[in-house]
Design a protein around this motif. Structure first.
Motif, PDB file in Angstrom:
ATOM      1  N   TRP A   1       0.821  -1.208   0.000  1.00 30.66           N
ATOM      2  CA  TRP A   1       0.000   0.000   0.000  1.00 30.66           C
ATOM      3  C   TRP A   1       0.858   1.262   0.000  1.00 30.66           C
ATOM      4  O   TRP A   1       0.374   2.353  -0.297  1.00 30.66           O
ATOM      5  CB  TRP A   1      -0.927   0.021   1.222  1.00 30.66           C
ATOM      6  N   TYR A   2       2.156   1.116   0.317  1.00 31.62           N
ATOM      7  CA  TYR A   2       3.066   2.259   0.417  1.00 31.62           C
ATOM      8  C   TYR A   2       3.995   2.264  -0.798  1.00 31.62           C
ATOM      9  O   TYR A   2       4.183   1.238  -1.469  1.00 31.62           O
ATOM     10  CB  TYR A   2       3.885   2.187   1.709  1.00 31.62           C
ATOM     11  N   PRO A   3       4.621   3.394  -1.112  1.00 30.88           N
ATOM     12  CA  PRO A   3       5.519   3.464  -2.275  1.00 30.88           C
ATOM     13  C   PRO A   3       6.887   2.880  -1.946  1.00 30.88           C
ATOM     14  O   PRO A   3       7.238   2.709  -0.774  1.00 30.88           O
ATOM     15  CB  PRO A   3       5.615   4.963  -2.554  1.00 30.88           C
ATOM     16  N   PRO A   4       7.697   2.588  -2.965  1.00 33.20           N
ATOM     17  CA  PRO A   4       9.083   2.178  -2.703  1.00 33.20           C
ATOM     18  C   PRO A   4       9.843   3.298  -2.015  1.00 33.20           C
ATOM     19  O   PRO A   4       9.417   4.467  -2.038  1.00 33.20           O
ATOM     20  CB  PRO A   4       9.650   1.898  -4.097  1.00 33.20           C
ATOM     21  N   CYS A   5      10.970   2.972  -1.426  1.00 36.48           N
ATOM     22  CA  CYS A   5      11.745   3.996  -0.715  1.00 36.48           C
ATOM     23  C   CYS A   5      12.142   5.112  -1.688  1.00 36.48           C
ATOM     24  O   CYS A   5      12.333   4.874  -2.895  1.00 36.48           O
ATOM     25  CB  CYS A   5      12.974   3.389  -0.063  1.00 36.48           C
ATOM     26  N   PRO A   6      12.277   6.336  -1.214  1.00 33.55           N
ATOM     27  CA  PRO A   6      12.591   7.472  -2.096  1.00 33.55           C
ATOM     28  C   PRO A   6      13.881   7.264  -2.892  1.00 33.55           C
ATOM     29  O   PRO A   6      13.975   7.689  -4.045  1.00 33.55           O
ATOM     30  CB  PRO A   6      12.728   8.646  -1.123  1.00 33.55           C
TER      31      PRO A   6
ATOM     32  N   GLU B   1       8.951 -10.247   6.827  1.00 33.63           N
ATOM     33  CA  GLU B   1       9.369  -8.998   7.473  1.00 33.63           C
ATOM     34  C   GLU B   1       8.285  -8.442   8.393  1.00 33.63           C
ATOM     35  O   GLU B   1       8.584  -7.764   9.380  1.00 33.63           O
ATOM     36  CB  GLU B   1       9.749  -7.959   6.415  1.00 33.63           C
ATOM     37  N   TYR B   2       7.027  -8.745   8.081  1.00 32.53           N
ATOM     38  CA  TYR B   2       5.949  -8.281   8.952  1.00 32.53           C
ATOM     39  C   TYR B   2       5.918  -9.056  10.263  1.00 32.53           C
ATOM     40  O   TYR B   2       5.313  -8.620  11.238  1.00 32.53           O
ATOM     41  CB  TYR B   2       4.596  -8.436   8.249  1.00 32.53           C
ATOM     42  N   ALA B   3       6.559 -10.229  10.303  1.00 34.30           N
ATOM     43  CA  ALA B   3       6.561 -11.049  11.517  1.00 34.30           C
ATOM     44  C   ALA B   3       7.608 -10.593  12.520  1.00 34.30           C
ATOM     45  O   ALA B   3       7.594 -11.026  13.675  1.00 34.30           O
ATOM     46  CB  ALA B   3       6.798 -12.513  11.162  1.00 34.30           C
ATOM     47  N   GLY B   4       8.512  -9.733  12.083  1.00 29.77           N
ATOM     48  CA  GLY B   4       9.509  -9.211  13.013  1.00 29.77           C
ATOM     49  C   GLY B   4      10.922  -9.459  12.532  1.00 29.77           C
ATOM     50  O   GLY B   4      11.207 -10.427  11.819  1.00 29.77           O
ATOM     51  N   GLN B   5      11.835  -8.590  12.959  1.00 26.85           N
ATOM     52  CA  GLN B   5      13.235  -8.707  12.569  1.00 26.85           C
ATOM     53  C   GLN B   5      13.823 -10.002  13.125  1.00 26.85           C
ATOM     54  O   GLN B   5      13.575 -10.378  14.259  1.00 26.85           O
ATOM     55  CB  GLN B   5      14.019  -7.498  13.087  1.00 26.85           C
ATOM     56  N   GLY B   6      14.596 -10.676  12.313  1.00 29.15           N
ATOM     57  CA  GLY B   6      15.244 -11.901  12.766  1.00 29.15           C
ATOM     58  C   GLY B   6      14.393 -13.148  12.648  1.00 29.15           C
ATOM     59  O   GLY B   6      14.787 -14.211  13.142  1.00 29.15           O
TER      60      GLY B   6
ATOM     61  N   GLU C   1       3.755   0.858  10.530  1.00 31.71           N
ATOM     62  CA  GLU C   1       2.508   1.547  10.193  1.00 31.71           C
ATOM     63  C   GLU C   1       1.458   0.542   9.694  1.00 31.71           C
ATOM     64  O   GLU C   1       0.262   0.697   9.966  1.00 31.71           O
ATOM     65  CB  GLU C   1       2.763   2.616   9.125  1.00 31.71           C
ATOM     66  N   THR C   2       1.899  -0.480   8.999  1.00 34.12           N
ATOM     67  CA  THR C   2       0.967  -1.521   8.553  1.00 34.12           C
ATOM     68  C   THR C   2       0.313  -2.203   9.744  1.00 34.12           C
ATOM     69  O   THR C   2      -0.896  -2.458   9.751  1.00 34.12           O
ATOM     70  CB  THR C   2       1.700  -2.562   7.680  1.00 34.12           C
TER      71      THR C   2
ATOM     72  N   ARG D   1      -6.314  -0.873  13.617  1.00 31.76           N
ATOM     73  CA  ARG D   1      -7.470   0.009  13.436  1.00 31.76           C
ATOM     74  C   ARG D   1      -8.562  -0.671  12.624  1.00 31.76           C
ATOM     75  O   ARG D   1      -9.754  -0.526  12.928  1.00 31.76           O
ATOM     76  CB  ARG D   1      -7.021   1.299  12.745  1.00 31.76           C
ATOM     77  N   LEU D   2      -8.178  -1.427  11.598  1.00 29.27           N
ATOM     78  CA  LEU D   2      -9.163  -2.135  10.785  1.00 29.27           C
ATOM     79  C   LEU D   2      -9.901  -3.179  11.616  1.00 29.27           C
ATOM     80  O   LEU D   2     -11.137  -3.289  11.537  1.00 29.27           O
ATOM     81  CB  LEU D   2      -8.475  -2.799   9.587  1.00 29.27           C
ATOM     82  N   ILE D   3      -9.154  -3.945  12.397  1.00 26.96           N
ATOM     83  CA  ILE D   3      -9.781  -4.972  13.234  1.00 26.96           C
ATOM     84  C   ILE D   3     -10.758  -4.339  14.221  1.00 26.96           C
ATOM     85  O   ILE D   3     -11.885  -4.817  14.411  1.00 26.96           O
ATOM     86  CB  ILE D   3      -8.704  -5.781  13.982  1.00 26.96           C
TER      87      ILE D   3
END
Length: 494
Positions: free
Chosen positions: A235-240, A394-399, A475-476, A482-484
């Motif tokens: 939903w977000y753009p690639p890094c600048p 990556e959404y599950a956490g670093q490492g 942010e995701t 918020r959606l939940i």
């Protein structure tokens, strides 16, 4: 009939036996033609057919003819005037004719196998419509294939015939009702035709979004008016930094061939993940790597374990492309689709050619922690290869990635897409992480320039900017919460 029935295209050496059987059946038995001392019955009036033959224990037991549109005539021209036939005699029309089975093999698998083979040959050669004439003894076989009466009939010899027709698309749809029978038939025939037993099937990944915008991209501004729900892109753009690099050098990037094997991208991935470049195999997204590896490792005799539900492309490749046996590790809705790792450990101790784990799983979102999964993998059957799809890890956490584990454990392969977490879906970049020994056979199968230059440039810059993406992931999580909460306020539970 315990031995397999061999199906193949007829050779010149088969012609005399085909002609002899045709004479015996159509002249002596059915009285459609006059018998002759030579016991021959040749095609007449320039009907040029391709014959598929069936053998059992080296004896020719049946055949069927396929008349392509480039033939000067079809055999139906011998009985019906074209003006009276409700068909378009164009380049898409193929004829199935002369389905013949010797006495001792009638009522067996031979006739259905020949009919299916004829259909696959027509389908493979781009046929759009089929036509045939069926007498009362074989009419039902044509109808089961999906053909329908065309309103014309005639008598020839001792039999009444009916004109039958169907589109190849309708027959393909009709055949889905007989999936189990086709599976069984596949085990009973020695398929030596130069077309695959099953038609390659495209994996469905949506398409309504670009259908609405326009697949020729004439007005891309329409993207602002349409919400895409086909694919779960970022939903977000690639890094600048990635955007700036492409913007500043776009003309040069578009006209320049990329590094052959994305060597710089492999080095950047390896540095970011704490492994060696030899542990990385880049590709144009994860999908080409899935197709490449699975088709190299597996055969129809292979046995695979797959989560259910999970990302649908895996079932497609395994069952529709490779055609191997797939066992499902079923996840229960009343258990929140959690993966029972004790039960998984028991399955891993069995011998599978491949176990596919999407972690976090898609579409359920459930994640097996890295430490726990590594423990289970250490105790797997020594001959079982494990494929771990970490598209969303990556959404599950670093490492939480198992890339370092895979880099030093033969038979464990991690596949990573850079589409979802780096917002590069349109550029197509992904990679495999495994031991060099595991990856080496695949390197020679991957074509040069598999990863485009825009994808390589953007992916390298994305990997060098982890802080930007880490904030996108945080942010995701906030937006998901918020959606939940909003859904629960409406009385909708997860």
């Amino acid at each position: 009939m315990n031995k397999k029935t061999k199906l193949a295209l007829a050779t010149p050496g088969d012609a005399s036996e085909i002609d002899r059987i045709r004479h015996r059946v159509y002249a002596a038995e059915l009285g459609q033609f006059s018998t002759c001392e030579e016991e021959t019955l040749h095609d007449r009036d320039e009907v040029e057919s391709i014959y598929i033959v069936a053998f059992e224990e080296d004896e020719l037991v049946g055949f069927v003819g396929v008349t392509p549109p480039e033939s000067p005539r079809y055999s139906i021209d011998n009985y019906l005037a074209r003006g009276s036939v409700p068909l378009d005699f164009d380049e898409g029309l193929f004829e199935i004719r002369a389905l013949t089975v010797v006495d001792q093999s009638r009522g067996s698998r031979v006739a259905p196998a020949l009919m299916y083979a004829a259909f696959r040959l027509i389908q493979d050669r781009g046929g759009k419509r089929l036509v045939a004439v069926g007498h009362r003894k074989v009419r039902d076989l044509y109808l089961r294939l999906g053909m329908r009466p065309a309103g014309r009939s005639f008598q020839c010899g001792r039999l009444d015939y009916e004109l039958l027709t169907a589109s190849t698309q309708n027959i393909e749809t009709e055949l889905t009702r007989f999936a189990t029978r086709l599976d069984r038939l596949e085990q009973q025939v020695d398929w030596q035709l130069d077309v695959p037993y099953r038609a390659p099937v495209e994996c469905y990944h949506g398409g309504a979004f670009f259908n609405a915008i326009g697949n020729t991209f004439a007005d891309l501004s329409r993207r602002n008016e349409i919400i895409s729900a086909d694919v779960l892109d970022a939903w977000y753009p690639p890094c600048p930094e990635a955007q700036q690099a492409l913007h500043e050098h776009l003309g040069w990037i578009m006209r320049t061939s990329p590094p052959n094997h994305a060597e710089g991208l492999a080095e950047t991935i390896a540095h970011a993940r704490g492994v060696q470049p030899g542990n990385i195999l880049p590709g144009g997204g994860s999908s080409p790597l899935i197709f490449l590896a699975f088709r190299h490792w597996l055969t129809p005799a292979s046995k695979v374990l797959l989560l259910n539900p999970t990302y649908g492309e895996y079932a497609h490749v395994l069952e529709k492309v490779v055609g191997c046996r797939v066992d499902r590790f079923n996840l229960r809705r009343d258990e929140g689709y959690a993966v029972d790792t004790e039960r998984l450990a028991a399955q891993l101790r069995e011998q599978y050619d491949l176990v596919v784990l999407v972690n976090p799983n898609s579409p359920t979102g459930r994640h097996i922690p890295r430490n726990e999964l590594e423990e289970r993998l250490r105790n797997r059957h020594p001959k079982t290869r494990v494929w771990i799809d970490e598209t969303y890890v990556e959404y599950a956490g670093q490492g939480e990635s198992l890339e370092r584990f895979a880099a030093c454990n033969d038979g464990v392969v991690v596949v990573k897409s850079m589409s979802k977490v780096y917002a590069l879906s349109g550029l197509r970049a992904g990679y495999l992480c495994a031991t060099a020994k595991t990856l080496e056979p695949l390197r020679g199968l991957l074509p040069p320039w598999s990863v485009s230059l825009p994808a390589q440039v953007a992916a390298v810059h994305a990997l060098r900017n982890p802080d930007y993406y880490a904030e996108c992931y945080r942010e995701t999580h906030r937006l998901r919460t918020r959606l939940i909460e909003g859904l629960r306020a409406l009385g909708i539970e997860e």
